[in-house]
Enzyme design. Structure first.
Site, PDB file in Angstrom:
ATOM      1  N   GLY A 130      26.634  41.189  32.918  1.00  0.00           N
ATOM      2  CA  GLY A 130      27.333  42.345  33.484  1.00  0.00           C
ATOM      3  C   GLY A 130      28.473  41.850  34.345  1.00  0.00           C
ATOM      4  O   GLY A 130      29.579  41.602  33.854  1.00  0.00           O
ATOM      5  N   ILE A 156      28.215  50.852  26.550  1.00  0.00           N
ATOM      6  CA  ILE A 156      29.578  50.930  26.023  1.00  0.00           C
ATOM      7  C   ILE A 156      30.069  52.383  26.025  1.00  0.00           C
ATOM      8  O   ILE A 156      29.543  53.233  25.292  1.00  0.00           O
ATOM      9  CB  ILE A 156      29.661  50.316  24.598  1.00  0.00           C
ATOM     10  N   GLU A 363      33.443  48.797  35.157  1.00  0.00           N
ATOM     11  CA  GLU A 363      34.699  47.998  35.128  1.00  0.00           C
ATOM     12  C   GLU A 363      34.785  47.052  36.329  1.00  0.00           C
ATOM     13  O   GLU A 363      35.857  46.850  36.899  1.00  0.00           O
ATOM     14  CB  GLU A 363      35.924  48.907  34.997  1.00  0.00           C
TER      15      GLU A 363
HETATM   16  N1  COS Z   1      43.960  37.503  34.476  1.00  0.00           N
HETATM   17  C1  COS Z   1      44.149  36.358  33.794  1.00  0.00           C
HETATM   18  N2  COS Z   1      43.256  35.334  33.828  1.00  0.00           N
HETATM   19  C2  COS Z   1      42.141  35.490  34.570  1.00  0.00           C
HETATM   20  C3  COS Z   1      41.882  36.652  35.301  1.00  0.00           C
HETATM   21  C4  COS Z   1      42.840  37.700  35.229  1.00  0.00           C
HETATM   22  N3  COS Z   1      42.668  38.824  35.904  1.00  0.00           N
HETATM   23  N4  COS Z   1      40.704  36.516  35.938  1.00  0.00           N
HETATM   24  C5  COS Z   1      40.220  35.301  35.619  1.00  0.00           C
HETATM   25  N5  COS Z   1      41.092  34.685  34.798  1.00  0.00           N
HETATM   26  C6  COS Z   1      40.959  33.345  34.237  1.00  0.00           C
HETATM   27  C7  COS Z   1      40.867  32.304  35.323  1.00  0.00           C
HETATM   28  O1  COS Z   1      42.140  31.876  35.735  1.00  0.00           O
HETATM   29  C8  COS Z   1      40.094  31.208  34.628  1.00  0.00           C
HETATM   30  O2  COS Z   1      40.975  30.478  33.785  1.00  0.00           O
HETATM   31  P1  COS Z   1      40.749  28.893  33.573  1.00  0.00           P
HETATM   32  O3  COS Z   1      39.420  28.770  32.869  1.00  0.00           O
HETATM   33  O4  COS Z   1      41.905  28.500  32.735  1.00  0.00           O
HETATM   34  O5  COS Z   1      40.743  28.308  34.950  1.00  0.00           O
HETATM   35  C9  COS Z   1      39.148  31.972  33.715  1.00  0.00           C
HETATM   36  O6  COS Z   1      39.728  33.267  33.536  1.00  0.00           O
HETATM   37  C10 COS Z   1      37.779  32.113  34.314  1.00  0.00           C
HETATM   38  O7  COS Z   1      37.937  32.714  35.580  1.00  0.00           O
HETATM   39  P2  COS Z   1      36.857  32.575  36.745  1.00  0.00           P
HETATM   40  O8  COS Z   1      36.510  31.125  36.900  1.00  0.00           O
HETATM   41  O9  COS Z   1      37.352  33.317  37.935  1.00  0.00           O
HETATM   42  O10 COS Z   1      35.619  33.304  36.043  1.00  0.00           O
HETATM   43  P3  COS Z   1      34.188  33.654  36.589  1.00  0.00           P
HETATM   44  O11 COS Z   1      33.243  33.388  35.505  1.00  0.00           O
HETATM   45  O12 COS Z   1      33.983  33.047  37.943  1.00  0.00           O
HETATM   46  O13 COS Z   1      34.206  35.250  36.737  1.00  0.00           O
HETATM   47  C11 COS Z   1      34.876  37.444  37.413  1.00  0.00           C
HETATM   48  C12 COS Z   1      35.260  35.971  37.163  1.00  0.00           C
HETATM   49  C13 COS Z   1      33.645  37.639  38.250  1.00  0.00           C
HETATM   50  C14 COS Z   1      36.048  38.029  38.111  1.00  0.00           C
HETATM   51  C15 COS Z   1      34.699  38.100  36.051  1.00  0.00           C
HETATM   52  O14 COS Z   1      33.548  37.647  35.427  1.00  0.00           O
HETATM   53  C16 COS Z   1      34.645  39.614  36.166  1.00  0.00           C
HETATM   54  O15 COS Z   1      35.678  40.280  36.227  1.00  0.00           O
HETATM   55  N6  COS Z   1      33.440  40.202  36.157  1.00  0.00           N
HETATM   56  C17 COS Z   1      33.299  41.617  36.117  1.00  0.00           C
HETATM   57  C18 COS Z   1      33.337  42.026  34.715  1.00  0.00           C
HETATM   58  C19 COS Z   1      33.421  43.487  34.575  1.00  0.00           C
HETATM   59  O16 COS Z   1      34.362  44.120  35.034  1.00  0.00           O
HETATM   60  N7  COS Z   1      32.451  44.056  33.901  1.00  0.00           N
HETATM   61  C20 COS Z   1      32.439  45.452  33.689  1.00  0.00           C
HETATM   62  C21 COS Z   1      32.280  45.732  32.262  1.00  0.00           C
HETATM   63  S1  COS Z   1      33.688  45.680  31.345  1.00  0.00           S
HETATM   64  S2  COS Z   1      34.040  47.552  31.057  1.00  0.00           S
END
Ligand code: COS
Length: 389
Positions: A130, A156, A363
């Site tokens: 999630g 979804i 989200e």
């Molecule tokens: N735009 C572009 N690139 C992004 C980004 C963004 N907004 N956010 C992260 N990235 C990139 C990072 O730069 C990193 O790139 P590199 O591997 O090249 O360094 C990669 O993605 C991984 O980022 P990060 O290390 O920050 O990932 P994490 O696994 O720590 O997780 C969060 C990041 C928690 C922010 C992410 O998992 C998240 O958004 N979780 C919530 C998901 C969500 O919204 N779920 C709801 C269901 S979807 S409807």
């Protein structure tokens, strides 16, 4: 407050308001009670051109942006956040195609999505992935010029009603988030079936369903972007769609405040309308301030997105967090103003409380998003120190 909307934007707001009052409002109670997907309203939104608002003109869209979509979503959500989601969730499923799809994919899907003939959905969340979106277990194994998908997606939105699904699956599980890829999967693809339809507390007019992939064969040409780019596609998509959640939350907050104001002016206690009591006035004033602040943050963020600013992750998270917190507080306080009547299902206000809650969860939970905001703030602070030498 004057947000200097242009004539097109003002007309859109008026049109959405008219549709919300004349077409959505009479359906709200029944849709909520039955948890029914509003196909009739999808047709109304499609005829109004709402599905094409943010889709470029060369693909039969209106060529406007996230801001116009937010304005419409806000007005519709002011009356019913559930049916408004039939529009906003399709945008969530369409953004990856607009942002990262190739010409062929855009030509194949965008015109029908713009006309509202078909709906889209976005499949990232899984039972054990999630907030930790990088740990998805759904796999996409390459087999010649096709991929074989196996796994499950949950919660979804537009699941079961959409025809086009953008699915994030791992093409290389050893690489974590860098091994994820995005695929367009059409309804009816062999091996793709629908699972449980969720029975939700709020936004009950919205369809929420599980998706199952069991040796589901997807042609290579349906991959969006290169292999391994799926996580970035998902993050960029969410950066553009979170203002939509903020718009939905803002609409819920405004709708709850509208009802609370109306009720407070009519409800007589101690021989006077309760709006004459300072206790009520202060509650209303605080809600009014927060709603306006949420609106200002959202509109500015949406304008940034439409201006093409690439890194909007922080602002997008900020407006979603703030507006959803405001929505929950406003809905709870509005119920309080209604007193005992507010707690009864005979009155429309309790629904706003149920609808508001999800905006703090989906989200990206507000906790995860506060982490995203803080991460950006820390990086910006470090960059500023470097600049100072
Ligand atoms: N735009 C572009 N690139 C992004 C980004 C963004 N907004 N956010 C992260 N990235 C990139 C990072 O730069 C990193 O790139 P590199 O591997 O090249 O360094 C990669 O993605 C991984 O980022 P990060 O290390 O920050 O990932 P994490 O696994 O720590 O997780 C969060 C990041 C928690 C922010 C992410 O998992 C998240 O958004 N979780 C919530 C998901 C969500 O919204 N779920 C709801 C269901 S979807 S409807």
């Amino acid at each position: 407050m004057d947000y200097f909307l242009n004539d097109t934007q003002k007309e859109l707001v008026q049109l959405a308001r008219k549709i919300a009052l004349e077409r959505v409002k009479p359906r709200v109670a029944e849709l909520d009670r039955n948890g029914e997907f509003p196909w009739d309203l999808v047709k109304v939104f499609a005829d109004a051109g709402f599905y094409g608002l943010y889709i470029p003109e060369e693909y039969e869209g209106v060529g406007l942006g996230v801001f116009e979509l937010a304005l419409v979503t806000e007005e519709l959500s002011r009356i019913d956040a559930g049916s408004a989601l039939a529009l906003a969730a399709s945008a969530l499923g369409t953004f990856p195609i607009i942002l990262s799809g190739n010409e062929e994919q855009k030509k194949r899907y965008l015109p029908r999505l713009a006309r509202g003939e078909i709906l889209a959905a976005f499949g990232l969340t899984e039972p054990s992935a999630g907030s930790d979106a990088g740990s998805i277990k759904t796999t996409a194994r390459k087999d010649g010029n096709r991929y074989i998908l196996n796994g499950q997606k949950v919660f979804i939105t537009n699941g079961g009603v959409a025809k086009v699904y953008v699915i994030i699956a791992s093409t290389d599980p050893s690489k974590g988030s860098r091994g994820a890829s995005a695929f367009i999967v059409e309804e009816g693809t062999p091996g793709f079936t629908y699972g449980k339809e969720e029975d939700k507390v709020g936004i009950r007019a919205s369809a929420t369903r599980q998706l199952h992939f069991d040796d589901c064969i997807v042609p290579e040409e349906n991959r969006i972007g290169p292999e391994g780019a799926g996580f970035i596609v998902a993050m960029k998509t969410l950066d553009r769609s979170r203002p939509g959640v903020a718009a939905q939350a803002l609409g819920i907050a405004q709708g709850a405040l509208d009802l609370a104001l109306e009720y407070a002016r009519e409800r007589i206690q101690f021989g006077t309308p309760i709006i004459n009591f300072q206790a009520i006035q202060f509650m209303l004033a605080d809600l009014g301030i927060k709603i306006e602040a949420a609106r200002a943050l959202l509109y500015q963020t949406a304008r940034m997105v439409d201006a093409g600013i690439q890194d909007v992750a922080k602002e997008s998270a900020m407006c979603k967090v703030f507006a959803s917190d405001v929505a929950v507080q406003t809905a709870i306080d509005a119920v309080q103003i209604f007193g005992g009547y507010g707690y009864m299902r005979d009155y429309p206000i309790e629904k706003f409380m149920r609808d508001a809650k999800i905006t703090q969860i989906y989200e990206g939970t507000n906790q995860i998003l506060r982490g995203v905001i803080a991460k950006h703030m820390i990086k910006q602070a470090a960059d500023a120190v470097k600049l100072l030498g």
